[in-house]
Design a protein around this motif. Sequence first.
Motif, PDB file in Angstrom:
ATOM      1  N   LEU A   1       4.100  -3.891   1.630  1.00 41.85           N
ATOM      2  CA  LEU A   1       4.265  -5.240   1.095  1.00 41.85           C
ATOM      3  C   LEU A   1       4.679  -6.163   2.237  1.00 41.85           C
ATOM      4  CD1 LEU A   1       6.295  -4.233  -2.094  1.00 41.85           C
ATOM      5  CD2 LEU A   1       3.802  -4.348  -1.808  1.00 41.85           C
ATOM      6  N   TYR A   2       3.945  -7.263   2.423  1.00 41.56           N
ATOM      7  CA  TYR A   2       4.218  -8.127   3.573  1.00 41.56           C
ATOM      8  C   TYR A   2       4.004  -9.594   3.221  1.00 41.56           C
ATOM      9  CZ  TYR A   2      -0.794  -8.899   4.293  1.00 41.56           C
ATOM     10  OH  TYR A   2      -2.105  -9.285   4.140  1.00 41.56           O
ATOM     11  N   ARG A   3       4.639 -10.447   3.991  1.00 40.81           N
ATOM     12  CA  ARG A   3       4.405 -11.894   3.939  1.00 40.81           C
ATOM     13  C   ARG A   3       4.160 -12.383   5.360  1.00 40.81           C
ATOM     14  NH1 ARG A   3       8.557 -11.490   0.078  1.00 40.81           N
ATOM     15  NH2 ARG A   3       7.999 -12.357  -1.964  1.00 40.81           N
TER      16      ARG A   3
ATOM     17  N   TYR B   1      -0.473  -5.097   1.203  1.00 37.56           N
ATOM     18  CA  TYR B   1      -0.580  -6.051   0.095  1.00 37.56           C
ATOM     19  C   TYR B   1       0.129  -7.342   0.488  1.00 37.56           C
ATOM     20  CZ  TYR B   1      -2.591  -2.809  -3.254  1.00 37.56           C
ATOM     21  OH  TYR B   1      -3.441  -1.952  -3.911  1.00 37.56           O
ATOM     22  N   ASP B   2      -0.580  -8.437   0.399  1.00 39.95           N
ATOM     23  CA  ASP B   2      -0.101  -9.750   0.827  1.00 39.95           C
ATOM     24  C   ASP B   2       0.707 -10.395  -0.302  1.00 39.95           C
ATOM     25  OD1 ASP B   2       0.220 -12.383   1.612  1.00 39.95           O
ATOM     26  OD2 ASP B   2      -1.816 -12.585   2.408  1.00 39.95           O
ATOM     27  N   LEU B   3       2.037 -10.354  -0.193  1.00 38.66           N
ATOM     28  CA  LEU B   3       2.906 -10.901  -1.231  1.00 38.66           C
ATOM     29  C   LEU B   3       2.759 -12.407  -1.376  1.00 38.66           C
ATOM     30  CD1 LEU B   3       6.203  -8.903  -0.528  1.00 38.66           C
ATOM     31  CD2 LEU B   3       4.609  -8.561  -2.421  1.00 38.66           C
TER      32      LEU B   3
ATOM     33  N   GLN C   1       0.381 -11.902  -8.915  1.00 40.56           N
ATOM     34  CA  GLN C   1       1.376 -10.911  -9.310  1.00 40.56           C
ATOM     35  C   GLN C   1       0.739  -9.678  -9.917  1.00 40.56           C
ATOM     36  OE1 GLN C   1       4.654 -11.151  -8.558  1.00 40.56           O
ATOM     37  NE2 GLN C   1       4.762  -9.027  -9.250  1.00 40.56           N
TER      38      GLN C   1
ATOM     39  N   ILE D   1       0.106  -7.160  -7.210  1.00 34.78           N
ATOM     40  CA  ILE D   1       1.342  -6.524  -6.731  1.00 34.78           C
ATOM     41  C   ILE D   1       1.845  -5.519  -7.764  1.00 34.78           C
ATOM     42  CG2 ILE D   1       3.677  -6.932  -5.892  1.00 34.78           C
ATOM     43  CD1 ILE D   1       1.310  -8.060  -4.161  1.00 34.78           C
TER      44      ILE D   1
ATOM     45  N   TYR E   1       2.297  -1.202  -7.378  1.00 29.99           N
ATOM     46  CA  TYR E   1       3.411  -0.335  -7.765  1.00 29.99           C
ATOM     47  C   TYR E   1       2.903   0.841  -8.603  1.00 29.99           C
ATOM     48  CZ  TYR E   1       7.374  -3.259  -6.264  1.00 29.99           C
ATOM     49  OH  TYR E   1       8.311  -3.936  -5.530  1.00 29.99           O
TER      50      TYR E   1
ATOM     51  N   MET F   1       8.206  -1.880   3.201  1.00 31.64           N
ATOM     52  CA  MET F   1       8.274  -3.227   3.758  1.00 31.64           C
ATOM     53  C   MET F   1       8.889  -3.103   5.138  1.00 31.64           C
ATOM     54  SD  MET F   1       9.939  -6.783   2.364  1.00 31.64           S
ATOM     55  CE  MET F   1       8.465  -7.305   1.494  1.00 31.64           C
TER      56      MET F   1
END
Length: 320
Positions: free
Chosen positions: A24-26, A145-147, A152, A155, A159, A167
Amino acid sequence: MIPHTAENRFSNPDAQHFDHPALLYRGIDEYLAGTLPFIRAGLDAGDPVLVAVPGANLAAIRAALGDDASRVRLDDMTVAGRNPGRIIPGVLLAFARAHPGRRPRIIGEPIWPGRSELEYPACAQHEALINAAFAGRNAEILCPYDLADLDQRAIDDAYRTHPTLAMGARRWASPRYGDPLAVAADFNRPLPPPPGHAPTLPVTFDGLSALRHAVARYATTAGLPDDRVEDLVLAVGELAANTVEHAGGTGSVTLWTDEEHLVCQVSDGGHLTDPLAGRIPPAGTAATGGRGLVIVNQLCDLVRVHTRPGATTVRLYLRR
């Protein structure tokens, strides 16, 4: 909320199991902070490393690796994985089988901002089925996965389809990971009906040659390039042969176009009971149906399937 855990680097050279974390990344900094240690740990351990991600992210990884980029296979996932059904047989398993006896490390990003609503169910189903296809294999596949830019739903599904979440350098067990085959079945959804004007052709044992010629004429008239006409005819031929051999001998082919695609739907009375059909090339020569679906996935830009007892619909999309 991301739980606070002890730091856990990706390096694990003694691992002898399948690991499938979602990263999970931003933003690009977090993306590189999560992917580069994974890649370098693999290189340090002497593992074969594949990075199959969309073009912009691929360019960022290539630049960050510098000279080490030559030690990594780099594939643009928007090309190699345009059809999600192609990724397991044509990208992931192909790379693993090219390195027998070793632990492949793969970064695969099949869900990116810009994936269409049409493509998304096949993408999520693919992510669930990775866990079944690689069960018991000695491999690791990291899926970013681009947060910031994914919705949603994507995302939440990450899960469900990944036993582990990550992360940066932190990892934790997904609290919502589900049985892979049950999650994949959630995306076995009815397809909207074809447009009312779409021509429908019969599938019969005696009519396979005529069917292939009719499909070729329609595709040519619709403006599909010659090489793609050949791909479509081969794909329809494989599915029609499956119908004749395995699904009661009769079915139908329906053809139409939308703004981007030529669409071809093959329907019959069979039931696909193996959720991995079309994703794992069958051993030997007897399982022609499974091999046919693998070929179809390789040829088409998108394949959507809905199957239930007594009815299966396979819908093929080729970009015009």
